[in-house]
Design a protein around this motif. Structure first.
Motif, PDB file in Angstrom:
ATOM      1  N   THR A  82       0.839  -1.202   0.000  1.00  0.00           N
ATOM      2  CA  THR A  82       0.000   0.000   0.000  1.00  0.00           C
ATOM      3  C   THR A  82       0.874   1.253   0.000  1.00  0.00           C
ATOM      4  O   THR A  82       0.598   2.218  -0.745  1.00  0.00           O
ATOM      5  CB  THR A  82      -0.940  -0.010   1.221  1.00  0.00           C
ATOM      6  OG1 THR A  82      -1.783  -1.157   1.146  1.00  0.00           O
ATOM      7  CG2 THR A  82      -1.796   1.241   1.277  1.00  0.00           C
ATOM      8  N   ALA A  83       1.929   1.250   0.800  1.00  0.00           N
ATOM      9  CA  ALA A  83       2.842   2.403   0.844  1.00  0.00           C
ATOM     10  C   ALA A  83       3.479   2.624  -0.527  1.00  0.00           C
ATOM     11  O   ALA A  83       3.636   3.781  -0.969  1.00  0.00           O
ATOM     12  CB  ALA A  83       3.908   2.190   1.911  1.00  0.00           C
ATOM     13  N   GLN A  84       3.819   1.548  -1.218  1.00  0.00           N
ATOM     14  CA  GLN A  84       4.405   1.673  -2.565  1.00  0.00           C
ATOM     15  C   GLN A  84       3.391   2.232  -3.555  1.00  0.00           C
ATOM     16  O   GLN A  84       3.730   3.078  -4.406  1.00  0.00           O
ATOM     17  CB  GLN A  84       4.921   0.312  -3.050  1.00  0.00           C
ATOM     18  CG  GLN A  84       6.151  -0.167  -2.318  1.00  0.00           C
ATOM     19  CD  GLN A  84       6.527  -1.607  -2.677  1.00  0.00           C
ATOM     20  OE1 GLN A  84       5.776  -2.316  -3.329  1.00  0.00           O
ATOM     21  NE2 GLN A  84       7.704  -2.021  -2.224  1.00  0.00           N
ATOM     22  N   ILE A  85       2.145   1.781  -3.453  1.00  0.00           N
ATOM     23  CA  ILE A  85       1.087   2.287  -4.351  1.00  0.00           C
ATOM     24  C   ILE A  85       0.891   3.778  -4.116  1.00  0.00           C
ATOM     25  O   ILE A  85       0.807   4.579  -5.065  1.00  0.00           O
ATOM     26  CB  ILE A  85      -0.230   1.505  -4.142  1.00  0.00           C
ATOM     27  CG1 ILE A  85      -0.067   0.075  -4.669  1.00  0.00           C
ATOM     28  CG2 ILE A  85      -1.401   2.202  -4.812  1.00  0.00           C
ATOM     29  CD1 ILE A  85      -1.224  -0.847  -4.321  1.00  0.00           C
ATOM     30  N   ILE A  86       0.830   4.174  -2.831  1.00  0.00           N
ATOM     31  CA  ILE A  86       0.642   5.598  -2.516  1.00  0.00           C
ATOM     32  C   ILE A  86       1.838   6.412  -3.024  1.00  0.00           C
ATOM     33  O   ILE A  86       1.668   7.505  -3.598  1.00  0.00           O
ATOM     34  CB  ILE A  86       0.418   5.805  -1.005  1.00  0.00           C
ATOM     35  CG1 ILE A  86      -0.915   5.179  -0.586  1.00  0.00           C
ATOM     36  CG2 ILE A  86       0.452   7.271  -0.615  1.00  0.00           C
ATOM     37  CD1 ILE A  86      -1.121   5.087   0.915  1.00  0.00           C
ATOM     38  N   SER A  87       3.035   5.894  -2.838  1.00  0.00           N
ATOM     39  CA  SER A  87       4.238   6.601  -3.325  1.00  0.00           C
ATOM     40  C   SER A  87       4.205   6.752  -4.836  1.00  0.00           C
ATOM     41  O   SER A  87       4.534   7.820  -5.389  1.00  0.00           O
ATOM     42  CB  SER A  87       5.502   5.847  -2.922  1.00  0.00           C
ATOM     43  OG  SER A  87       5.664   5.899  -1.532  1.00  0.00           O
ATOM     44  N   SER A  88       3.790   5.701  -5.538  1.00  0.00           N
ATOM     45  CA  SER A  88       3.699   5.767  -7.008  1.00  0.00           C
ATOM     46  C   SER A  88       2.645   6.784  -7.439  1.00  0.00           C
ATOM     47  O   SER A  88       2.855   7.558  -8.387  1.00  0.00           O
ATOM     48  CB  SER A  88       3.348   4.397  -7.587  1.00  0.00           C
ATOM     49  OG  SER A  88       4.378   3.478  -7.370  1.00  0.00           O
ATOM     50  N   THR A  89       1.525   6.790  -6.731  1.00  0.00           N
ATOM     51  CA  THR A  89       0.450   7.746  -7.047  1.00  0.00           C
ATOM     52  C   THR A  89       0.944   9.163  -6.816  1.00  0.00           C
ATOM     53  O   THR A  89       0.732  10.056  -7.651  1.00  0.00           O
ATOM     54  CB  THR A  89      -0.792   7.463  -6.167  1.00  0.00           C
ATOM     55  OG1 THR A  89      -1.260   6.143  -6.441  1.00  0.00           O
ATOM     56  CG2 THR A  89      -1.899   8.466  -6.435  1.00  0.00           C
ATOM     57  N   ALA A  94       2.738  14.360  -8.801  1.00  0.00           N
ATOM     58  CA  ALA A  94       3.749  15.419  -8.811  1.00  0.00           C
ATOM     59  C   ALA A  94       4.306  15.604 -10.221  1.00  0.00           C
ATOM     60  O   ALA A  94       4.560  16.742 -10.647  1.00  0.00           O
ATOM     61  CB  ALA A  94       4.864  15.094  -7.833  1.00  0.00           C
ATOM     62  N   ALA A  95       4.468  14.500 -10.947  1.00  0.00           N
ATOM     63  CA  ALA A  95       4.984  14.591 -12.320  1.00  0.00           C
ATOM     64  C   ALA A  95       4.008  15.335 -13.219  1.00  0.00           C
ATOM     65  O   ALA A  95       4.423  15.953 -14.210  1.00  0.00           O
ATOM     66  CB  ALA A  95       5.247  13.188 -12.875  1.00  0.00           C
ATOM     67  N   ASN A  96       2.726  15.325 -12.872  1.00  0.00           N
ATOM     68  CA  ASN A  96       1.715  16.047 -13.652  1.00  0.00           C
ATOM     69  C   ASN A  96       1.469  17.454 -13.111  1.00  0.00           C
ATOM     70  O   ASN A  96       0.529  18.123 -13.518  1.00  0.00           O
ATOM     71  CB  ASN A  96       0.400  15.256 -13.674  1.00  0.00           C
ATOM     72  CG  ASN A  96       0.495  14.027 -14.550  1.00  0.00           C
ATOM     73  OD1 ASN A  96       1.084  14.076 -15.628  1.00  0.00           O
ATOM     74  ND2 ASN A  96      -0.071  12.923 -14.087  1.00  0.00           N
ATOM     75  N   GLY A  97       2.324  17.865 -12.165  1.00  0.00           N
ATOM     76  CA  GLY A  97       2.254  19.230 -11.668  1.00  0.00           C
ATOM     77  C   GLY A  97       1.170  19.463 -10.642  1.00  0.00           C
ATOM     78  O   GLY A  97       0.776  20.604 -10.408  1.00  0.00           O
ATOM     79  N   LEU A  98       0.664  18.421 -10.037  1.00  0.00           N
ATOM     80  CA  LEU A  98      -0.401  18.577  -9.036  1.00  0.00           C
ATOM     81  C   LEU A  98       0.196  18.751  -7.652  1.00  0.00           C
ATOM     82  O   LEU A  98       1.271  18.238  -7.347  1.00  0.00           O
ATOM     83  CB  LEU A  98      -1.312  17.344  -9.037  1.00  0.00           C
ATOM     84  CG  LEU A  98      -2.045  17.036 -10.350  1.00  0.00           C
ATOM     85  CD1 LEU A  98      -2.768  15.706 -10.235  1.00  0.00           C
ATOM     86  CD2 LEU A  98      -3.040  18.153 -10.674  1.00  0.00           C
ATOM     87  N   ASP A  99      -0.537  19.484  -6.781  1.00  0.00           N
ATOM     88  CA  ASP A  99      -0.148  19.600  -5.380  1.00  0.00           C
ATOM     89  C   ASP A  99      -0.601  18.312  -4.682  1.00  0.00           C
ATOM     90  O   ASP A  99      -1.796  18.063  -4.549  1.00  0.00           O
ATOM     91  CB  ASP A  99      -0.826  20.822  -4.759  1.00  0.00           C
ATOM     92  CG  ASP A  99      -0.498  20.970  -3.278  1.00  0.00           C
ATOM     93  OD1 ASP A  99       0.387  20.233  -2.778  1.00  0.00           O
ATOM     94  OD2 ASP A  99      -1.149  21.806  -2.624  1.00  0.00           O
ATOM     95  N   THR A 100       0.332  17.500  -4.247  1.00  0.00           N
ATOM     96  CA  THR A 100       0.008  16.178  -3.688  1.00  0.00           C
ATOM     97  C   THR A 100      -0.426  16.228  -2.231  1.00  0.00           C
ATOM     98  O   THR A 100      -0.825  15.216  -1.666  1.00  0.00           O
ATOM     99  CB  THR A 100       1.233  15.239  -3.800  1.00  0.00           C
ATOM    100  OG1 THR A 100       2.313  15.809  -3.070  1.00  0.00           O
ATOM    101  CG2 THR A 100       1.622  15.018  -5.235  1.00  0.00           C
ATOM    102  N   THR A 101      -0.400  17.433  -1.618  1.00  0.00           N
ATOM    103  CA  THR A 101      -0.697  17.528  -0.190  1.00  0.00           C
ATOM    104  C   THR A 101      -2.110  18.011   0.106  1.00  0.00           C
ATOM    105  O   THR A 101      -2.510  18.064   1.270  1.00  0.00           O
ATOM    106  CB  THR A 101       0.297  18.479   0.494  1.00  0.00           C
ATOM    107  OG1 THR A 101       0.191  19.760  -0.101  1.00  0.00           O
ATOM    108  CG2 THR A 101       1.710  17.934   0.410  1.00  0.00           C
TER     109      THR A 101
END
Length: 195
Positions: A82-89, A94-101
């Protein structure tokens, strides 16, 4: 009847009665020994089955512990996954320029975390149920062992009762034969057949 034949008939009759008493007593002794041997064999078989049941209870407990350990490992692996999936997401966001927070990207990550935790808890619950099943088996085996041990003790008691009954029957046969022989002697004495 001629006089010399009478003592021979009396001796033959008495001998036959005594032989019958001996044979019946021997049969009673053999029956008693057989009852004890049969009881001993049944008791040994019950004790063996009780030990098998106790061994099965030990195996069940070990299986329960193994199921719990496997469940902990799978649960931990699911949380890492799950942690890996969240990290990938997060990386993709972030690669698409979105604020991930904040906003939708953070909500997506939170949903992934919740689903991953639900999967981890399901794994934990399944392992706990499996371990519980093994422990119930173990309790059943332990209870069965106790019943078998009691049965083994009862086998010995029953064998002793049967042996005592056979021995009593032998004694009864001897007493009955003695009474019969005594009655015969009294009858012969009344008839004047004894000197």
């Amino acid at each position: 009847m001629c006089a010399p034949a009478v003592p021979l008939l009396i001796a033959a009759s008495a001998g036959t009665t005594l032989a019958g008493m001996y044979v019946q007593n021997q049969a009673a002794n053999q029956a008693a020994a057989g009852a004890r041997a049969q009881a001993s064999a049944a008791s040994a078989a019950d004790n063996y089955q009780a030990q098998v049941a106790r061994n099965n209870a030990i195996i069940s407990e070990r299986n329960a512990q193994a199921a719990e350990e496997a469940g902990r490992t799978l649960e931990q692996n699911q949380r890492q996954k799950t942690a890996q999936i969240i990290s990938s997401t997060r990386a993709a966001q972030a690669a698409n320029g979105l604020d991930t927070t904040s906003g939708t990207p953070a909500d997506v990550q939170a949903d992934e975390a919740k689903l991953g935790e639900l999967d981890a808890l399901t794994i934990k619950n399944n392992a706990a149920r499996q371990a519980y099943g093994y422990r119930v088996e173990g309790m059943s085996d332990t209870a069965n062992a106790g019943l078998l041990e009691q049965s083994a003790a009862n086998d010995i008691v029953a064998g002793n009762i049967k042996a005592d009954a056979a021995r009593t029957q032998g004694i009864s046969s001897i007493l009955s034969g003695a009474t019969s022989l005594s009655d015969k002697f009294l009858g012969w004495q009344r008839q004047g057949m004894l000197g």
